[in-house]
Scaffold this motif. Structure first.
Motif, PDB file in Angstrom:
ATOM      1  N   VAL A  79      -6.592 -14.881 -40.283  1.00  0.00           N
ATOM      2  CA  VAL A  79      -7.085 -14.672 -38.798  1.00  0.00           C
ATOM      3  C   VAL A  79      -5.562 -14.001 -38.096  1.00  0.00           C
ATOM      4  N   ALA A  80      -4.404 -14.586 -38.653  1.00  0.00           N
ATOM      5  CA  ALA A  80      -3.305 -13.914 -38.096  1.00  0.00           C
ATOM      6  C   ALA A  80      -2.973 -12.542 -38.335  1.00  0.00           C
ATOM      7  N   TYR A  81      -3.276 -12.061 -39.648  1.00  0.00           N
ATOM      8  CA  TYR A  81      -3.143 -10.703 -39.859  1.00  0.00           C
ATOM      9  C   TYR A  81      -4.105  -9.837 -39.162  1.00  0.00           C
ATOM     10  N   THR A  82      -5.341 -10.268 -38.971  1.00  0.00           N
ATOM     11  CA  THR A  82      -6.249  -9.396 -38.193  1.00  0.00           C
ATOM     12  C   THR A  82      -5.685  -9.376 -36.641  1.00  0.00           C
ATOM     13  N   PHE A  83      -5.380 -10.524 -36.264  1.00  0.00           N
ATOM     14  CA  PHE A  83      -4.859 -10.529 -34.889  1.00  0.00           C
ATOM     15  C   PHE A  83      -3.418  -9.767 -34.735  1.00  0.00           C
ATOM     16  N   ALA A  84      -2.765  -9.844 -35.691  1.00  0.00           N
ATOM     17  CA  ALA A  84      -1.604  -8.865 -35.505  1.00  0.00           C
ATOM     18  C   ALA A  84      -2.052  -7.326 -35.224  1.00  0.00           C
ATOM     19  N   THR A  85      -2.971  -7.013 -35.902  1.00  0.00           N
ATOM     20  CA  THR A  85      -3.665  -5.514 -35.948  1.00  0.00           C
ATOM     21  C   THR A  85      -4.043  -5.279 -34.203  1.00  0.00           C
ATOM     22  N   VAL A  86      -4.690  -6.486 -33.573  1.00  0.00           N
ATOM     23  CA  VAL A  86      -4.871  -6.237 -32.128  1.00  0.00           C
ATOM     24  C   VAL A  86      -3.760  -6.034 -31.629  1.00  0.00           C
ATOM     25  N   MET A  87      -2.676  -6.755 -31.787  1.00  0.00           N
ATOM     26  CA  MET A  87      -1.516  -6.664 -31.011  1.00  0.00           C
ATOM     27  C   MET A  87      -0.929  -5.085 -31.103  1.00  0.00           C
ATOM     28  N   VAL A  88      -0.919  -4.769 -32.172  1.00  0.00           N
ATOM     29  CA  VAL A  88      -0.440  -3.356 -32.375  1.00  0.00           C
ATOM     30  C   VAL A  88      -1.283  -2.346 -31.629  1.00  0.00           C
ATOM     31  N   ILE A  89      -2.503  -2.570 -31.691  1.00  0.00           N
ATOM     32  CA  ILE A  89      -3.525  -1.757 -30.786  1.00  0.00           C
ATOM     33  C   ILE A  89      -3.205  -1.519 -29.585  1.00  0.00           C
ATOM     34  N   LEU A  90      -3.122  -2.903 -28.866  1.00  0.00           N
ATOM     35  CA  LEU A  90      -2.517  -2.966 -27.552  1.00  0.00           C
ATOM     36  C   LEU A  90      -1.086  -2.383 -27.199  1.00  0.00           C
ATOM     37  N   THR A  91      -0.483  -2.519 -28.018  1.00  0.00           N
ATOM     38  CA  THR A  91       0.963  -1.851 -28.037  1.00  0.00           C
ATOM     39  C   THR A  91       0.790  -0.235 -27.996  1.00  0.00           C
ATOM     40  N   LEU A  92       0.023   0.355 -28.809  1.00  0.00           N
ATOM     41  CA  LEU A  92      -0.086   1.660 -28.844  1.00  0.00           C
ATOM     42  C   LEU A  92      -0.800   2.307 -27.626  1.00  0.00           C
ATOM     43  N   ILE A  93      -1.785   1.476 -27.349  1.00  0.00           N
ATOM     44  CA  ILE A  93      -2.543   1.775 -26.158  1.00  0.00           C
ATOM     45  C   ILE A  93      -1.533   2.051 -25.071  1.00  0.00           C
ATOM     46  N   ALA A  94      -0.760   0.791 -24.759  1.00  0.00           N
ATOM     47  CA  ALA A  94       0.479   0.878 -23.812  1.00  0.00           C
ATOM     48  C   ALA A  94       1.289   1.996 -23.587  1.00  0.00           C
ATOM     49  N   ALA A  95       1.606   2.367 -25.343  1.00  0.00           N
ATOM     50  CA  ALA A  95       2.545   3.320 -25.399  1.00  0.00           C
ATOM     51  C   ALA A  95       1.913   4.856 -24.816  1.00  0.00           C
ATOM     52  N   SER A  96       0.789   4.799 -25.033  1.00  0.00           N
ATOM     53  CA  SER A  96       0.219   6.207 -24.651  1.00  0.00           C
ATOM     54  C   SER A  96      -0.360   6.259 -23.145  1.00  0.00           C
ATOM     55  N   ASN A  97      -0.492   5.201 -22.563  1.00  0.00           N
ATOM     56  CA  ASN A  97      -1.112   5.353 -21.214  1.00  0.00           C
ATOM     57  C   ASN A  97      -0.144   4.765 -19.984  1.00  0.00           C
ATOM     58  N   VAL A  98       0.601   3.624 -20.686  1.00  0.00           N
ATOM     59  CA  VAL A  98       1.495   2.960 -19.449  1.00  0.00           C
ATOM     60  C   VAL A  98       2.801   3.508 -19.529  1.00  0.00           C
ATOM     61  N   ARG A  99       2.986   4.512 -18.874  1.00  0.00           N
ATOM     62  CA  ARG A  99       4.184   5.397 -19.103  1.00  0.00           C
ATOM     63  C   ARG A  99       5.698   4.718 -18.553  1.00  0.00           C
ATOM     64  N   PHE A 100       5.122   3.963 -17.569  1.00  0.00           N
ATOM     65  CA  PHE A 100       6.550   3.261 -16.895  1.00  0.00           C
ATOM     66  C   PHE A 100       6.972   1.870 -17.752  1.00  0.00           C
ATOM     67  N   ILE A 101       6.090   1.657 -18.632  1.00  0.00           N
ATOM     68  CA  ILE A 101       6.636   0.374 -19.443  1.00  0.00           C
ATOM     69  C   ILE A 101       7.173   1.066 -20.965  1.00  0.00           C
ATOM     70  N   TYR A 102       8.190   0.562 -21.191  1.00  0.00           N
ATOM     71  CA  TYR A 102       8.666   0.896 -22.506  1.00  0.00           C
ATOM     72  C   TYR A 102       7.880   0.211 -23.628  1.00  0.00           C
ATOM     73  N   PRO A 103       7.135   0.769 -24.457  1.00  0.00           N
ATOM     74  CA  PRO A 103       6.143   0.279 -25.474  1.00  0.00           C
ATOM     75  C   PRO A 103       6.857  -0.928 -26.284  1.00  0.00           C
ATOM     76  N   THR A 104       7.843  -0.637 -26.721  1.00  0.00           N
ATOM     77  CA  THR A 104       8.538  -1.607 -27.473  1.00  0.00           C
ATOM     78  C   THR A 104       8.824  -2.966 -26.411  1.00  0.00           C
ATOM     79  N   LEU A 105       9.237  -2.735 -25.228  1.00  0.00           N
ATOM     80  CA  LEU A 105       9.480  -3.737 -24.315  1.00  0.00           C
ATOM     81  C   LEU A 105       8.135  -4.490 -24.259  1.00  0.00           C
ATOM     82  N   PHE A 106       6.847  -4.009 -23.945  1.00  0.00           N
ATOM     83  CA  PHE A 106       5.584  -4.389 -23.878  1.00  0.00           C
ATOM     84  C   PHE A 106       5.336  -5.330 -25.317  1.00  0.00           C
ATOM     85  N   LEU A 107       5.456  -4.763 -26.371  1.00  0.00           N
ATOM     86  CA  LEU A 107       5.553  -5.431 -27.555  1.00  0.00           C
ATOM     87  C   LEU A 107       6.298  -6.816 -27.620  1.00  0.00           C
TER      88      LEU A 107
END
Lengths: 243, 117
Positions: free
Chosen positions: A56-84
């Motif tokens: 479950v944890a490995y699969t959930f980690a994937t969700v975290m990465v997807i969220l981060t990548l979405i943030a990196a592409s769409n939320v320009r004012f937040i530095y993606p790494t900061l979000f992660l």
């Protein structure tokens, strides 16, 4: 739910249980052998539950990465790494309950007790919290330095994180005694991909997007863990560690 | 002192053996295993325990009855999400104390060799 005695009606069963008469025990070796049996019983179930939690944890980690990548592409004012980095500790703390992380602490404590080590349960909890802090701080410092424009200094921290990860695994392997986790090939693949993705963060043209390549690997690792968790109780491993 | 003499000295310690005997139901490795499992997971289903202990159902039921009579565990029955009957086994405070005491006694009886082996 009503209380019930499941043994009712089976008392006449003639199955012989492995009774121990303390007075009749003839050697310390015999005591140790029997104690190992009890440890084995506990480890069988703990390894199954832990493996399922890891899946479950490995699969959930994937969700975290997807969220981060979405943030990196769409939320320009937040530095993606900061979000992660900002949400990771929160997810870890929340996830500790969801993935049975606290359960793992308790299982380790129970196994230690069965094998004659009497560390306090609080010591185990403190160790696990310390582990989270140790594995999180390089990312926090990296993000802070990046945001203040000290990229040169910031790039020291992802490799430091990878080094910490390795030290953590080696020390954990040597000190845990009989572990509640059977190290498997999917764990190796997960950690290698995590290390590679972390190191790719310092490459300016790739950055946080390096984690993108890890997605399928993490999903497969998670699914394999979930699929193979029942094997921990069906098969008995002689060495306690499998590939 | 030879190894055998050390063994004899440890096993001749009536106070330790007496304390171990006072833990009655815990003179069976499967029952101790059940309590160690429950110490680690707080509660488990009958099926979980069956997989871990690898005893026939009847033997496991009997062991659970003995542990329940001693006040070490609580058995609850209910329905699973799929409306199938399921038995939950939960350790009590008394059970936790007993298994910790058992582990301590075993440690003393084996002269610390449990950790080394």
């Amino acid at each position: 739910m009503a209380l019930r005695t499941p043994g009712a009606g089976v008392e006449e069963s003639r199955v012989t249980l492995d009774e121990q008469n303390p007075v009749a025990m003839d050697s310390v070796e015999e005591l140790i052998r029997r104690q190992r049996q009890t440890e084995e019983i506990a480890l069988r179930l703990f390894r199954f539950k832990t493996r399922r939690g890891i899946g479950v944890a490995y699969t959930f980690a994937t969700v975290m990465v997807i969220l981060t990548l979405i943030a990196a592409s769409n939320v320009r004012f937040i530095y993606p790494t900061l979000f992660l980095v900002a949400i990771t500790p929160a997810v870890v703390i929340l996830g500790s309950g969801l993935f049975g992380y606290r359960g793992v602490v308790r299982m380790n404590y129970a196994v230690a007790l069965a094998s004659g080590r009497f560390e306090s349960e609080r010591g185990y909890v403190a160790l696990e919290i310390l582990t989270i802090v140790i594995l999180t701080w390089p990312w926090l410092v990296f993000t802070a330095l990046e945001n203040f424009g000290y990229s040169g200094s910031a790039y020291i921290f992802p490799p430091l994180y990878v080094a910490e990860l390795f030290v953590f695994l080696v020390v954990g392997y040597r000190t845990r005694g009989r572990p509640t986790i059977n190290w498997r090939i999917e764990d190796t693949i997960f950690f290698l991909s995590l290390c590679i993705a972390s190191l790719l963060v310092i490459v300016p043209s790739i950055g946080i997007m390096g984690f993108e390549f890890a997605l399928p690997v993490w999903i497969l690792s998670g699914l394999k863990s979930l699929y193979e968790a029942p094997k921990e109780v069906v098969f008995e491993y002689e060495s306690g560690r499998t590939g | 002192m030879s190894r055998e003499e050390q063994d004899d000295a440890i096993l001749a310690d009536d106070s330790l053996l007496g304390r171990l005997s006072s833990l009655g139901p815990l003179t069976n490795s499967a029952r101790v295993g059940i309590l160690i499992v429950l110490l680690g997971v707080k509660w488990a289903t009958f099926t979980d325990l069956l997989l871990a202990v690898k005893l026939p159902k009847s033997s496991l039921s009997m062991s659970l009855s003995i542990l329940q009579e001693s006040g070490y565990i609580i058995l609850r029955t209910g329905l699973s999400k799929k409306d199938r009957p399921r038995t939950l086994v939960q350790i009590t405070d008394r059970g936790e104390k007993a298994v910790k005491e058992y582990a301590r006694l075993m440690h003393e009886l084996t002269g610390g060799m449990l950790t080394e082996s």
